[in-house]
Motif scaffolding. Structure first.
Motif, mmCIF file in Angstrom:
data_model
loop_
_atom_site.group_PDB
_atom_site.id
_atom_site.type_symbol
_atom_site.label_atom_id
_atom_site.label_comp_id
_atom_site.label_asym_id
_atom_site.label_seq_id
_atom_site.Cartn_x
_atom_site.Cartn_y
_atom_site.Cartn_z
ATOM 1 N N ALA A 1 5.661 -1.513 3.707
ATOM 2 C CA ALA A 1 5.885 -0.275 2.588
ATOM 3 C C ALA A 1 4.486 -0.136 1.929
ATOM 4 N N LEU A 2 3.808 -0.987 1.633
ATOM 5 C CA LEU A 2 2.389 -1.077 1.122
ATOM 6 C C LEU A 2 1.416 -0.380 2.002
ATOM 7 N N VAL B 1 8.442 -6.748 6.013
ATOM 8 C CA VAL B 1 9.187 -5.556 5.520
ATOM 9 C C VAL B 1 8.268 -4.872 4.197
ATOM 10 N N LEU B 2 8.178 -5.936 3.482
ATOM 11 C CA LEU B 2 7.382 -5.450 2.041
ATOM 12 C C LEU B 2 6.227 -4.894 2.573
ATOM 13 N N PHE B 3 5.326 -5.846 3.325
ATOM 14 C CA PHE B 3 4.151 -5.540 3.378
ATOM 15 C C PHE B 3 3.975 -3.775 4.279
ATOM 16 N N TYR C 1 15.314 2.906 5.808
ATOM 17 C CA TYR C 1 13.919 2.335 5.911
ATOM 18 C C TYR C 1 13.576 2.165 7.220
ATOM 19 N N LEU D 1 11.258 -10.503 5.957
ATOM 20 C CA LEU D 1 11.335 -9.716 4.628
ATOM 21 C C LEU D 1 9.815 -9.207 4.374
ATOM 22 N N PHE D 2 9.178 -10.358 4.310
ATOM 23 C CA PHE D 2 7.984 -10.310 3.676
ATOM 24 C C PHE D 2 7.090 -9.162 4.452
#
Ligand code: SF4
Ligand code: FES
Lengths: 248, 222
Positions: free
Chosen positions: B27-28, B23-25, B200, B20-21
């Protein structure tokens, strides 16, 4: 119906085993899969050969004894049934049917198609119970009110018959669905709360000790489970486990 | 505690959280990369900030690297354990009858993405280390756009890039929603999580692919 059976023959847990071809004829669509194997075994016995060993008991889908990987699926191609409830009408004249034992290092082959599923018993013994005083002061279970939804979910989890199809279907040979069902049936009831922490920790520990694989959420178990045990139970067990670990 | 760390469920949770971490990265990362298509100046400004800000460099970058390493090391360890759990294979196994291809081939899609990551680290990270610390070049806040676009000039690299992101899409398609199940979340929100996962898994890799093709087709001419 004429069929070609390719059956896994293996003398004992130490020997290697291989698929052996058995052409069979005169099979009726109304026979169950196990009755078809009975016919084969009678023919083998008449010829003085060793009959094929397979597990069975109730033959009505409630004991979980029968197993078999049939054409690459546990309990065969049909859904929500055990092998004993599978009928030969699901097959066509001329079909080849590959029959193998459930395979997992935690389910060693005893002989031919029969595997040792006592690893499930040991998971159950590690915590799949509640302690109740039966010395004359037993409280009537119905004296404790339980929400209908909870009771239904618990009952649904409790319908697991411990057949092992979930393990057999899983590409990782994981026993999460079985263990989750056995944890959930108590986790949902007030009677199960007293031993809840130890139960989930000990059952998961035993599951890992037995050498089952790790769940990767493919969902194959849920599809192949003859009792339709849902993946929600696995999520519930994960929650219970994390909460129990946090408590120590 | 040691029992917890070794347990199959704890390992699943580690996979889920690190996943999940990442996945967030992503997006950035895709947001910054998109700026290279829209405005080279903005892209240069952001890249320079990411490359020289001490918090990013010495706190966030190590955390990110740790997240990647934990995710793939644990993934490979679990794969080996899972293979050991079925030492004798089936002669016939109909995996497609009960589980989608993506969920059964996470190790394959994961390893392709990992191999790509190797190339990516070579292209950018190693280049930066070399530029900043080995050659000790002075700061140049305008160099990033050109450096990036040049990377997409060779067809082979653009093709590898596209293939890797298709595999990443497949990896996300299963992994993103699956991580919630691993952490014990399976409730009325799960269908929404699954829908968001699909969106996503398509949109983010598609944007990366678009950026790669855009720069390949619009090379810098001096
Ligand atoms: S969960 Fe389903 S497949 Fe697994 S042992 Fe129980 S009844 Fe059989
Ligand atoms: S023999 Fe009992 S479930 Fe099949």
């Amino acid at each position: 119906m004429n069929l070609l059976l390719k059956i896994w023959r293996q003398n004992n847990s130490a020997s290697r085993g291989s698929l052996v071809d058995y052409p069979i004829s005169g099979i009726e669509g109304d026979m169950s899969f196990l009755e078809m194997l009975d016919v084969l075994n009678e023919q083998l016995i008449a010829k003085g050969e060793d009959p094929v060993v397979f597990d069975h008991d109730c033959r009505e889908g409630i004991c979980g004894s029968c197993s078999l990987m049939i054409n690459g699926e546990p309990h065969g191609p049909d859904r929500l049934i055990t092998t004993c409830q599978l009928h030969m009408r699901k097959f066509k004249d001329g079909d080849t049917i590959v029959i193998e034992p459930f395979r997992a290092s935690a389910f060693p082959v005893i002989k031919d198609l029969m595997v040792d599923r006592s690893s499930f018993d040991r998971i159950q013994q590690a915590g799949g119970y509640i302690s109740v005083n039966t010395s004359g002061h037993t409280v009537d279970a119905n004296a404790i009110p339980i929400e209908k939804e909870k009771a239904d979910e618990s009952f649904a989890a409790a319908t697991c018959i411990g057949c092992g199809a979930c393990v057999a279907a899983c590409k990782n040979a994981s026993a999460m669905l079985f263990t989750a069902a056995k944890v959930s049936q108590f986790a949902l009831l007030p009677q199960g709360q007293i031993e809840a922490t130890d139960r989930v920790l000990n059952m998961v520990k035993q599951m890992d000790l037995e050498g089952f694989g790790n769940c990767t959420n493919t969902g194959a178990c849920e599809v192949e489970c003859p009792k339709g045990i849902s993946l929600e139970n696995i999520a519930r067990m994960n929650r219970e486990y994390l909460m129990a670990s946090a408590k120590g | 505690m040691s029992g917890f760390a070794k347990s199959s469920i704890a390992r699943k949770v580690v996979m889920a959280l690190s996943g999940l971490f990442l996945v967030l990265f992503l997006a950035l990362h895709v947001t910054i990369n998109m700026s290279s298509v829209i405005s080279p100046e903005t892209f240069n400004a952001w890249s320079h900030f990411m490359g020289y800000n001490p918090v990013v460099q010495f706190l966030m970058q190590p955390i990110l690297i740790a997240g990647v390493v934990v995710h793939f090391v644990m993934g490979i360890v679990l794969e080996f354990q899972n293979r050991k759990a079925r030492p004798v294979r089936y002669n016939q196994y109909r995996g497609s009858a009960n589980a989608p291809w993506v969920s059964r081939n996470m190790i394959l899609s994961g390893l392709v993405v990992l191999a790509f990551l190797g190339l990516h680290m070579y292209d950018f990270w190693l280049h930066e280390i070399n530029y900043k610390f080995v050659e000790a070049n002075p700061e140049d806040p305008t160099r990033y756009f050109e450096e990036t676009v040049e990377k997409f000039a060779p067809l082979w690299r653009t093709v590898l890039y596209v293939i890797s992101f298709v595999l990443l899409a497949l990896h996300l398609w299963h992994g993103f929603a699956s991580s919630f199940q691993s952490m014990g979340l399976n409730n009325k929100y799960s269908p929404a999580i699954r829908s968001f996962t699909r969106l996503y898994a398509i949109v983010v890799p598609l944007l990366f692919i678009f950026i790669a093709l855009f720069h390949h087709l619009n090379p810098i001419t001096h």
